[in-house]
Design a protein around this motif. Sequence first.
Motif, PDB file in Angstrom:
ATOM      1  N   GLU A 355       0.728  -1.188   0.013  1.00 19.92           N
ATOM      2  CA  GLU A 355       0.093   0.100   0.147  1.00 19.92           C
ATOM      3  C   GLU A 355       0.930   1.203   0.134  1.00 19.92           C
ATOM      4  O   GLU A 355       0.573   2.333  -0.183  1.00 19.92           O
ATOM      5  CB  GLU A 355      -0.938   0.089   1.043  1.00 19.92           C
ATOM      6  N   GLU A 356       2.105   1.157   0.296  1.00 23.31           N
ATOM      7  CA  GLU A 356       2.897   2.323   0.246  1.00 23.31           C
ATOM      8  C   GLU A 356       3.789   2.521  -0.818  1.00 23.31           C
ATOM      9  O   GLU A 356       3.550   3.634  -1.640  1.00 23.31           O
ATOM     10  CB  GLU A 356       3.903   2.194   1.477  1.00 23.31           C
ATOM     11  N   CYS A 357       4.589   1.533  -1.470  1.00 25.24           N
ATOM     12  CA  CYS A 357       5.173   1.781  -2.790  1.00 25.24           C
ATOM     13  C   CYS A 357       4.675   1.049  -3.880  1.00 25.24           C
ATOM     14  O   CYS A 357       5.145   1.422  -5.030  1.00 25.24           O
ATOM     15  CB  CYS A 357       6.714   1.118  -2.332  1.00 25.24           C
ATOM     16  N   GLY A 358       3.643   0.538  -3.717  1.00 25.80           N
ATOM     17  CA  GLY A 358       2.896  -0.041  -4.780  1.00 25.80           C
ATOM     18  C   GLY A 358       3.523  -1.423  -5.590  1.00 25.80           C
ATOM     19  O   GLY A 358       2.927  -1.937  -6.280  1.00 25.80           O
ATOM     20  N   LYS A 359       4.621  -1.948  -4.992  1.00 23.07           N
ATOM     21  CA  LYS A 359       5.284  -2.991  -5.672  1.00 23.07           C
ATOM     22  C   LYS A 359       4.411  -4.476  -4.931  1.00 23.07           C
ATOM     23  O   LYS A 359       3.992  -4.264  -3.815  1.00 23.07           O
ATOM     24  CB  LYS A 359       6.558  -3.279  -5.304  1.00 23.07           C
ATOM     25  N   SER A 360       4.803  -5.345  -5.719  1.00 26.28           N
ATOM     26  CA  SER A 360       4.286  -6.616  -5.275  1.00 26.28           C
ATOM     27  C   SER A 360       5.011  -7.646  -4.416  1.00 26.28           C
ATOM     28  O   SER A 360       6.307  -7.227  -4.339  1.00 26.28           O
ATOM     29  CB  SER A 360       3.900  -7.576  -6.487  1.00 26.28           C
ATOM     30  N   SER A 370      -5.046  -8.947   6.736  1.00 26.12           N
ATOM     31  CA  SER A 370      -5.272  -7.738   7.056  1.00 26.12           C
ATOM     32  C   SER A 370      -4.419  -7.066   7.907  1.00 26.12           C
ATOM     33  O   SER A 370      -4.255  -5.945   8.168  1.00 26.12           O
ATOM     34  CB  SER A 370      -6.588  -7.790   7.651  1.00 26.12           C
ATOM     35  N   LEU A 371      -3.538  -7.755   8.395  1.00 24.39           N
ATOM     36  CA  LEU A 371      -2.499  -7.151   9.360  1.00 24.39           C
ATOM     37  C   LEU A 371      -1.175  -6.895   8.520  1.00 24.39           C
ATOM     38  O   LEU A 371      -0.263  -6.060   9.097  1.00 24.39           O
ATOM     39  CB  LEU A 371      -2.082  -8.036  10.221  1.00 24.39           C
ATOM     40  N   ILE A 372      -1.101  -7.582   7.381  1.00 27.37           N
ATOM     41  CA  ILE A 372       0.293  -7.102   6.588  1.00 27.37           C
ATOM     42  C   ILE A 372      -0.307  -6.687   5.254  1.00 27.37           C
ATOM     43  O   ILE A 372      -0.892  -7.180   4.250  1.00 27.37           O
ATOM     44  CB  ILE A 372       0.957  -8.628   6.174  1.00 27.37           C
ATOM     45  N   THR A 373      -0.196  -5.201   5.215  1.00 27.11           N
ATOM     46  CA  THR A 373      -0.480  -4.387   3.952  1.00 27.11           C
ATOM     47  C   THR A 373       0.907  -3.910   3.389  1.00 27.11           C
ATOM     48  O   THR A 373       0.708  -3.331   2.344  1.00 27.11           O
ATOM     49  CB  THR A 373      -1.355  -3.337   4.271  1.00 27.11           C
ATOM     50  N   CYS A 378       9.142  -1.509   3.089  1.00 23.62           N
ATOM     51  CA  CYS A 378       8.422  -0.497   3.625  1.00 23.62           C
ATOM     52  C   CYS A 378       8.257  -0.640   5.131  1.00 23.62           C
ATOM     53  O   CYS A 378       8.546   0.360   5.744  1.00 23.62           O
ATOM     54  CB  CYS A 378       7.194  -0.310   2.864  1.00 23.62           C
ATOM     55  N   ARG A 379       8.121  -2.109   5.469  1.00 26.56           N
ATOM     56  CA  ARG A 379       8.172  -2.100   6.791  1.00 26.56           C
ATOM     57  C   ARG A 379       9.191  -1.622   7.803  1.00 26.56           C
ATOM     58  O   ARG A 379       9.365  -1.158   8.881  1.00 26.56           O
ATOM     59  CB  ARG A 379       7.728  -3.568   7.444  1.00 26.56           C
ATOM     60  N   LEU A 380      10.361  -1.968   7.161  1.00 29.91           N
ATOM     61  CA  LEU A 380      11.713  -1.788   7.661  1.00 29.91           C
ATOM     62  C   LEU A 380      12.089  -0.544   7.912  1.00 29.91           C
ATOM     63  O   LEU A 380      12.731  -0.054   8.540  1.00 29.91           O
ATOM     64  CB  LEU A 380      12.980  -2.462   7.078  1.00 29.91           C
ATOM     65  N   LYS A 381      11.281   0.446   7.017  1.00 27.08           N
ATOM     66  CA  LYS A 381      11.699   1.855   7.042  1.00 27.08           C
ATOM     67  C   LYS A 381      10.870   2.516   8.403  1.00 27.08           C
ATOM     68  O   LYS A 381      11.434   3.501   8.723  1.00 27.08           O
ATOM     69  CB  LYS A 381      11.111   2.402   5.740  1.00 27.08           C
ATOM     70  N   ALA A 382       9.886   1.853   8.804  1.00 24.25           N
ATOM     71  CA  ALA A 382       9.122   2.458  10.044  1.00 24.25           C
ATOM     72  C   ALA A 382       8.992   1.344  10.898  1.00 24.25           C
ATOM     73  O   ALA A 382       8.039   0.808  11.199  1.00 24.25           O
ATOM     74  CB  ALA A 382       7.736   3.075   9.660  1.00 24.25           C
ATOM     75  N   PRO A 383      10.189   0.726  11.587  1.00 30.07           N
ATOM     76  CA  PRO A 383      10.242  -0.234  12.365  1.00 30.07           C
ATOM     77  C   PRO A 383       9.288  -0.053  13.560  1.00 30.07           C
ATOM     78  O   PRO A 383       8.931  -1.178  14.146  1.00 30.07           O
ATOM     79  CB  PRO A 383      11.591  -0.560  12.759  1.00 30.07           C
ATOM     80  N   ARG A 385       6.248   1.115  14.202  1.00 25.90           N
ATOM     81  CA  ARG A 385       4.971   0.774  13.952  1.00 25.90           C
ATOM     82  C   ARG A 385       4.807  -0.761  13.916  1.00 25.90           C
ATOM     83  O   ARG A 385       3.633  -1.154  14.414  1.00 25.90           O
ATOM     84  CB  ARG A 385       4.521   1.156  12.685  1.00 25.90           C
ATOM     85  N   TYR A 386       5.963  -1.622  13.900  1.00 22.44           N
ATOM     86  CA  TYR A 386       5.635  -2.966  13.751  1.00 22.44           C
ATOM     87  C   TYR A 386       6.419  -3.611  14.933  1.00 22.44           C
ATOM     88  O   TYR A 386       6.532  -4.927  15.122  1.00 22.44           O
ATOM     89  CB  TYR A 386       6.286  -3.458  12.312  1.00 22.44           C
TER      90      TYR A 386
END
Length: 393
Positions: A355-360, A370-373, A378-383, A385-386
């Motif tokens: 949902e952030e970078c648009g890549k598959s 529903s928990l992995i979007t 992108c998740r590593l950029k904002a650790p 939150r996770y």
Amino acid sequence: MDPLALDEPVSEEKTEKEVASLWDHEALSQIPVKVLRGHTDCVSSCKFCFGDTRLLTGSHDKTAIFWDVETGAQLMVLKGGHSAAIAGCCLVPEKNRVITSSWDKNVNAWDLETGKILWTVAQGGLLMSCSVSGDGKYVASASDMENALYINCADTGQRLHYMQGHHKSTVMSCQFDAQSQHLASVSADRSIKLWDLCSHKTTLTINSAHKNVISSCCFTRNGHYLCTASWDQTLHLWDVQTGSYRKKGGIQLSKGHDGSISSCAFSNDASVLVSGAYDRTLTLWDMKGLCKTLVLKGHLDWVTDVDISADKNWVVSSSKDSTVRMWNIEQSEYIPAVIETRRAQGMGFQILKCEECGKSFSVSRLENTSLITKCVFCRLKAPDRYLPAPPCL
């Protein structure tokens, strides 16, 4: 072609040894098999018990047999308690009792030390299956009369609950979860219901996507997933803990059988699912990849029930051919046909869009999407939150 036909025609004049040799050409014939003979009619139920050292079977010959797994010897034959076919049997944990349900409309409790009947309860209607709660307190049975469920006390047989009209058609199977919190039931009306043992209410109803009768169901040990088997030749997985199926439906496992599926069972760690069907075969499924890994052939008639040992080394199956078969699958993953099957079917991942970078990116089909979007990058950029917040100083 008739899906119930054998790969090669069998004449009545052939000996049992010659019939068994029909399967030698199968690539999977490297699976060692023990064949237990003792019943004289269709074997309707089979269950491992006592740490997988014993086996319990029930039959249309009106008997239940207690077997030694190692030797295949009959330790006890429970007979004289039913006047019609036994449709289901199970063990009461830690109490040396066996519960049998029958088409004679009765549920019996047997003492395994003496082989005597402790109590008998008439339920009304043909009883299609039975289940014992994990804590050994309750016995459930499913009836075709008034599409009902019964719950009785496992110690005395006293009726505790009667759910009349629980389904719109015959209740085919019922099963407690390991935590003794819910009783699942499946029906010819293609619906699934969960009855709560605390509130004494139906807390969940699923109008499934199955296209035919739902014949059987089983829980994972943690109660997270429920699997349903159907005559439409498919299995469905339902996340009954989070309800994620409400958006996309259940996860479907198909192309494992050419006939109606009669039964299913999870391994203790939920990594393996085994199913049995009227095409005379058993299929093993890898739950991580959600793919078929192994097909076991050898029964000469419908497979009616299946179970898998706690160490995942043995699978047991009962059949209309009056036999019980134990399949040693301990080394099955090294068989070339299994390796090829895993390679061909992949590991069952689904592709999502970040949902952030648009890549598959890919995740397992059993993951809660529903928990992995977002993708891992992108998740590593904002650790923050996770990851859990650090403890206060």
